[in-house]
Design a protein around this motif. Structure first.
Motif, PDB file in Angstrom:
ATOM      1  N   GLY A  11      35.169  43.714  42.776  1.00  0.00           N
ATOM      2  CA  GLY A  11      35.033  44.771  43.774  1.00  0.00           C
ATOM      3  C   GLY A  11      35.756  44.511  45.082  1.00  0.00           C
ATOM      4  N   LYS A  14      41.241  44.025  44.456  1.00  0.00           N
ATOM      5  CA  LYS A  14      42.470  43.467  43.867  1.00  0.00           C
ATOM      6  C   LYS A  14      43.228  44.549  43.101  1.00  0.00           C
ATOM      7  CE  LYS A  14      39.990  40.696  41.240  1.00  0.00           C
ATOM      8  NZ  LYS A  14      38.607  41.027  41.641  1.00  0.00           N
ATOM      9  N   GLY A  33      41.775  42.630  32.956  1.00  0.00           N
ATOM     10  CA  GLY A  33      40.621  43.515  32.770  1.00  0.00           C
ATOM     11  C   GLY A  33      41.042  44.819  32.094  1.00  0.00           C
ATOM     12  N   LEU A  36      42.069  44.242  28.447  1.00  0.00           N
ATOM     13  CA  LEU A  36      40.905  43.991  27.580  1.00  0.00           C
ATOM     14  C   LEU A  36      40.098  45.271  27.370  1.00  0.00           C
ATOM     15  CD1 LEU A  36      39.859  40.540  29.098  1.00  0.00           C
ATOM     16  CD2 LEU A  36      40.724  40.915  26.792  1.00  0.00           C
ATOM     17  N   ILE A  54      32.657  41.114  28.066  1.00  0.00           N
ATOM     18  CA  ILE A  54      32.814  42.061  29.176  1.00  0.00           C
ATOM     19  C   ILE A  54      31.473  42.716  29.490  1.00  0.00           C
ATOM     20  CG2 ILE A  54      33.935  44.206  29.910  1.00  0.00           C
ATOM     21  CD1 ILE A  54      36.373  43.385  28.327  1.00  0.00           C
ATOM     22  N   GLY A  57      29.214  40.515  31.383  1.00  0.00           N
ATOM     23  CA  GLY A  57      29.713  40.041  32.685  1.00  0.00           C
ATOM     24  C   GLY A  57      30.217  38.615  32.650  1.00  0.00           C
ATOM     25  N   THR A  58      30.405  38.061  31.457  1.00  0.00           N
ATOM     26  CA  THR A  58      30.939  36.689  31.358  1.00  0.00           C
ATOM     27  C   THR A  58      32.438  36.749  31.034  1.00  0.00           C
ATOM     28  OG1 THR A  58      30.293  36.645  29.039  1.00  0.00           O
ATOM     29  CG2 THR A  58      28.736  35.692  30.617  1.00  0.00           C
ATOM     30  N   VAL A  65      42.610  34.862  26.367  1.00  0.00           N
ATOM     31  CA  VAL A  65      43.287  35.463  27.529  1.00  0.00           C
ATOM     32  C   VAL A  65      44.643  34.800  27.770  1.00  0.00           C
ATOM     33  CG1 VAL A  65      42.960  36.123  29.924  1.00  0.00           C
ATOM     34  CG2 VAL A  65      40.996  35.825  28.483  1.00  0.00           C
ATOM     35  N   ARG A 126      31.186  48.996  46.985  1.00  0.00           N
ATOM     36  CA  ARG A 126      32.454  49.392  46.359  1.00  0.00           C
ATOM     37  C   ARG A 126      32.294  49.552  44.851  1.00  0.00           C
ATOM     38  NH1 ARG A 126      37.284  46.135  49.532  1.00  0.00           N
ATOM     39  NH2 ARG A 126      36.824  46.949  51.596  1.00  0.00           N
ATOM     40  N   ARG A 130      32.601  53.044  42.230  1.00  0.00           N
ATOM     41  CA  ARG A 130      33.922  53.029  41.591  1.00  0.00           C
ATOM     42  C   ARG A 130      33.966  53.957  40.386  1.00  0.00           C
ATOM     43  NH1 ARG A 130      36.616  47.588  39.915  1.00  0.00           N
ATOM     44  NH2 ARG A 130      34.617  47.209  38.901  1.00  0.00           N
ATOM     45  N   ARG A 131      35.065  54.674  40.254  1.00  0.00           N
ATOM     46  CA  ARG A 131      35.354  55.460  39.054  1.00  0.00           C
ATOM     47  C   ARG A 131      36.807  55.157  38.700  1.00  0.00           C
ATOM     48  NH1 ARG A 131      30.836  55.732  40.049  1.00  0.00           N
ATOM     49  NH2 ARG A 131      29.412  57.498  40.157  1.00  0.00           N
ATOM     50  N   ILE A 139      42.411  53.748  40.224  1.00  0.00           N
ATOM     51  CA  ILE A 139      41.035  53.465  40.665  1.00  0.00           C
ATOM     52  C   ILE A 139      40.640  54.399  41.812  1.00  0.00           C
ATOM     53  CG2 ILE A 139      39.506  51.668  41.570  1.00  0.00           C
ATOM     54  CD1 ILE A 139      41.713  49.651  40.525  1.00  0.00           C
ATOM     55  N   PHE A 144      34.885  56.412  49.221  1.00  0.00           N
ATOM     56  CA  PHE A 144      36.020  55.864  49.983  1.00  0.00           C
ATOM     57  C   PHE A 144      37.385  56.340  49.504  1.00  0.00           C
ATOM     58  CE2 PHE A 144      32.863  52.198  50.020  1.00  0.00           C
ATOM     59  CZ  PHE A 144      32.281  52.602  51.212  1.00  0.00           C
ATOM     60  N   SER A 203      39.751  49.623  55.790  1.00  0.00           N
ATOM     61  CA  SER A 203      40.252  50.663  54.880  1.00  0.00           C
ATOM     62  C   SER A 203      41.314  50.087  53.934  1.00  0.00           C
ATOM     63  CB  SER A 203      40.875  51.800  55.694  1.00  0.00           C
ATOM     64  OG  SER A 203      42.071  51.321  56.271  1.00  0.00           O
ATOM     65  N   VAL A 207      43.997  46.970  54.566  1.00  0.00           N
ATOM     66  CA  VAL A 207      44.153  45.812  53.679  1.00  0.00           C
ATOM     67  C   VAL A 207      45.607  45.745  53.190  1.00  0.00           C
ATOM     68  CG1 VAL A 207      43.318  44.655  51.585  1.00  0.00           C
ATOM     69  CG2 VAL A 207      41.718  45.957  52.983  1.00  0.00           C
TER      70      VAL A 207
HETATM   71  P1  AP5 Z   1      38.287  42.771  35.850  1.00  0.00           P
HETATM   72  O1  AP5 Z   1      38.565  44.141  35.425  1.00  0.00           O
HETATM   73  O2  AP5 Z   1      39.397  41.894  36.261  1.00  0.00           O
HETATM   74  O3  AP5 Z   1      37.151  42.825  36.965  1.00  0.00           O
HETATM   75  P2  AP5 Z   1      36.900  41.974  38.313  1.00  0.00           P
HETATM   76  O4  AP5 Z   1      37.759  40.801  38.559  1.00  0.00           O
HETATM   77  O5  AP5 Z   1      35.443  41.699  38.255  1.00  0.00           O
HETATM   78  O6  AP5 Z   1      37.363  42.864  39.409  1.00  0.00           O
HETATM   79  P3  AP5 Z   1      37.110  44.371  39.577  1.00  0.00           P
HETATM   80  O7  AP5 Z   1      38.075  45.128  38.725  1.00  0.00           O
HETATM   81  O8  AP5 Z   1      35.651  44.672  39.370  1.00  0.00           O
HETATM   82  O9  AP5 Z   1      37.354  44.555  41.136  1.00  0.00           O
HETATM   83  P4  AP5 Z   1      38.670  44.717  42.013  1.00  0.00           P
HETATM   84  O10 AP5 Z   1      38.740  43.560  42.942  1.00  0.00           O
HETATM   85  O11 AP5 Z   1      39.875  44.978  41.172  1.00  0.00           O
HETATM   86  O12 AP5 Z   1      38.251  45.991  42.847  1.00  0.00           O
HETATM   87  P5  AP5 Z   1      38.841  47.480  42.816  1.00  0.00           P
HETATM   88  O13 AP5 Z   1      40.217  47.506  43.347  1.00  0.00           O
HETATM   89  O14 AP5 Z   1      38.575  48.125  41.496  1.00  0.00           O
HETATM   90  O15 AP5 Z   1      37.516  41.985  34.668  1.00  0.00           O
HETATM   91  C1  AP5 Z   1      36.477  42.585  33.942  1.00  0.00           C
HETATM   92  C2  AP5 Z   1      36.006  41.653  32.834  1.00  0.00           C
HETATM   93  O16 AP5 Z   1      37.110  41.388  31.916  1.00  0.00           O
HETATM   94  C3  AP5 Z   1      35.551  40.256  33.271  1.00  0.00           C
HETATM   95  O17 AP5 Z   1      34.194  40.252  33.682  1.00  0.00           O
HETATM   96  C4  AP5 Z   1      35.786  39.446  31.991  1.00  0.00           C
HETATM   97  O18 AP5 Z   1      34.781  39.657  31.031  1.00  0.00           O
HETATM   98  C5  AP5 Z   1      37.084  40.035  31.468  1.00  0.00           C
HETATM   99  N1  AP5 Z   1      38.271  39.333  32.013  1.00  0.00           N
HETATM  100  C6  AP5 Z   1      39.240  39.871  32.815  1.00  0.00           C
HETATM  101  N2  AP5 Z   1      40.160  38.946  33.126  1.00  0.00           N
HETATM  102  C7  AP5 Z   1      39.771  37.796  32.507  1.00  0.00           C
HETATM  103  C8  AP5 Z   1      40.299  36.467  32.476  1.00  0.00           C
HETATM  104  N3  AP5 Z   1      41.427  36.143  33.137  1.00  0.00           N
HETATM  105  N4  AP5 Z   1      39.627  35.546  31.762  1.00  0.00           N
HETATM  106  C9  AP5 Z   1      38.508  35.849  31.094  1.00  0.00           C
HETATM  107  N5  AP5 Z   1      37.933  37.071  31.089  1.00  0.00           N
HETATM  108  C10 AP5 Z   1      38.569  38.040  31.796  1.00  0.00           C
HETATM  109  O19 AP5 Z   1      37.907  48.144  43.942  1.00  0.00           O
HETATM  110  C11 AP5 Z   1      36.522  48.360  43.726  1.00  0.00           C
HETATM  111  C12 AP5 Z   1      36.113  49.721  44.335  1.00  0.00           C
HETATM  112  O20 AP5 Z   1      36.263  49.646  45.751  1.00  0.00           O
HETATM  113  C13 AP5 Z   1      36.972  50.903  43.880  1.00  0.00           C
HETATM  114  O21 AP5 Z   1      36.149  52.031  43.722  1.00  0.00           O
HETATM  115  C14 AP5 Z   1      37.954  51.141  45.049  1.00  0.00           C
HETATM  116  O22 AP5 Z   1      38.317  52.517  45.169  1.00  0.00           O
HETATM  117  C15 AP5 Z   1      37.138  50.663  46.234  1.00  0.00           C
HETATM  118  N6  AP5 Z   1      37.955  50.026  47.274  1.00  0.00           N
HETATM  119  C16 AP5 Z   1      38.963  49.161  47.120  1.00  0.00           C
HETATM  120  N7  AP5 Z   1      39.464  48.765  48.308  1.00  0.00           N
HETATM  121  C17 AP5 Z   1      38.728  49.411  49.246  1.00  0.00           C
HETATM  122  C18 AP5 Z   1      38.753  49.431  50.678  1.00  0.00           C
HETATM  123  N8  AP5 Z   1      39.614  48.684  51.389  1.00  0.00           N
HETATM  124  N9  AP5 Z   1      37.844  50.214  51.318  1.00  0.00           N
HETATM  125  C19 AP5 Z   1      36.932  50.960  50.618  1.00  0.00           C
HETATM  126  N10 AP5 Z   1      36.875  50.984  49.258  1.00  0.00           N
HETATM  127  C20 AP5 Z   1      37.766  50.208  48.588  1.00  0.00           C
END
Ligand code: AP5
Length: 224
Positions: A11, A14, A33, A36, A54, A57-58, A65, A126, A130-131, A139, A144, A203, A207
């Motif tokens: 969240g 990235k 992510g 997968l 997935i 959450g592990t 990978v 966040r 998220r959707r 994303i 937001f 915002s 970032v």
């Molecule tokens: P993955 O999809 O990589 O999830 P994550 O790392 O947990 O990261 P997120 O996608 O949840 O968050 P993000 O930082 O990208 O945030 P986002 O930009 O969406 O991995 C999912 C699963 O896959 C893992 O749990 C695992 O099982 C597996 N996996 C993946 N890679 C792996 C690996 N290398 N090894 C092993 N397993 C792996 O933003 C979040 C929200 O916030 C959005 O709604 C966005 O609109 C909002 N937002 C963003 N920036 C802002 C801002 N500045 N202000 C307000 N809102 C904002």
């Protein structure tokens, strides 16, 4: 050609920043992510293996990978001259060591590793709103960053979905996994002189400015 890694807790933004850099500057976004989840959606052998990790959450096992990224990296030079962002990979020290070997074999190296940091309360806000588009992976956020038409992707006109792993109990597990397995990478890359910490608060535009300050100027390919 830029070779970047984006690290950070679930969240932190990235994917959002990688999406924008990809659209505006033509950098290839390689999100483990997304790869997968697509495999799960299509019920491929990889997806069937990855599903239970997935949804709990592990992390998906390293060897799966690492193999996946090895294949993707071989194709990158045909797909983008601007370079790529590894979004969500590496996530463990063995993954980082495997990436080092892949890059050494190609006689190239990473430019920078950006670590996005944000407090847990804001991360949960966040994630809960998220959707995402199941087709193009763009994303959104209900508050937001809402789409023009509620619940529909601006680009594909496909119905947006909430990720299964954004349920509160799975989010708690993902935070634990991040602290235990991924945070050690900060030291790993700090010691190599590659780590840059980015404050992910504020915002998306704020970032993005910080991100661009750290990675330097890039030629614009589209004013999205
Ligand atoms: P993955 O999809 O990589 O999830 P994550 O790392 O947990 O990261 P997120 O996608 O949840 O968050 P993000 O930082 O990208 O945030 P986002 O930009 O969406 O991995 C999912 C699963 O896959 C893992 O749990 C695992 O099982 C597996 N996996 C993946 N890679 C792996 C690996 N290398 N090894 C092993 N397993 C792996 O933003 C979040 C929200 O916030 C959005 O709604 C966005 O609109 C909002 N937002 C963003 N920036 C802002 C801002 N500045 N202000 C307000 N809102 C904002």
């Amino acid at each position: 050609m830029k070779r970047l890694v984006f690290l950070g807790p679930p969240g932190a933004g990235k994917g959002t920043q990688a999406n924008k850099l990809s659209e505006r500057y033509g950098l290839l976004q390689i999100s483990t992510g997304d790869i997968l989840r697509e495999a799960v959606q299509q019920a491929t052998p990889l997806g069937v293996q990855a599903q239970r990790y997935i949804s709990s959450g592990t992390l998906v096992p390293d060897e799966i990978v690492i193999g996946l990224i090895g294949e993707r990296l071989k194709k990158t030079s045909d797909q983008s001259n601007a370079g790529y962002i590894l979004d969500g990979f590496p996530r463990t020290v063995p993954q980082a060591e495997a990436l080092d070997k892949m890059l050494q074999n190609e006689r190239v190296s990473l430019d920078k590793v950006l670590s996005f940091s944000l407090g847990e309360t804001e991360l949960i806000r966040r994630l809960s709103g998220r959707r995402s588009c199941p087709s193009c992976h763009r994303i959104y956020h209900t508050e937001f960053n809402p789409p023009r038409k509620a619940g529909v992707c601006d680009r594909c006109q496909v119905a947006l979905v909430m990720r299964e792993d954004d349920k509160p109990e799975t989010v708690r597990e993902r935070f634990k996994v991040y602290h235990r397995q991924t945070e050690p990478l900060l030291d790993y890359y700090r010691k190599k002189g590659l780590l840059i910490e980015v404050n992910a608060g504020g915002s998306m535009e704020e970032v993005m400015k910080r991100v661009l300050q750290t990675i330097g100027d890039l030629p614009v390919v589209s004013k999205v």
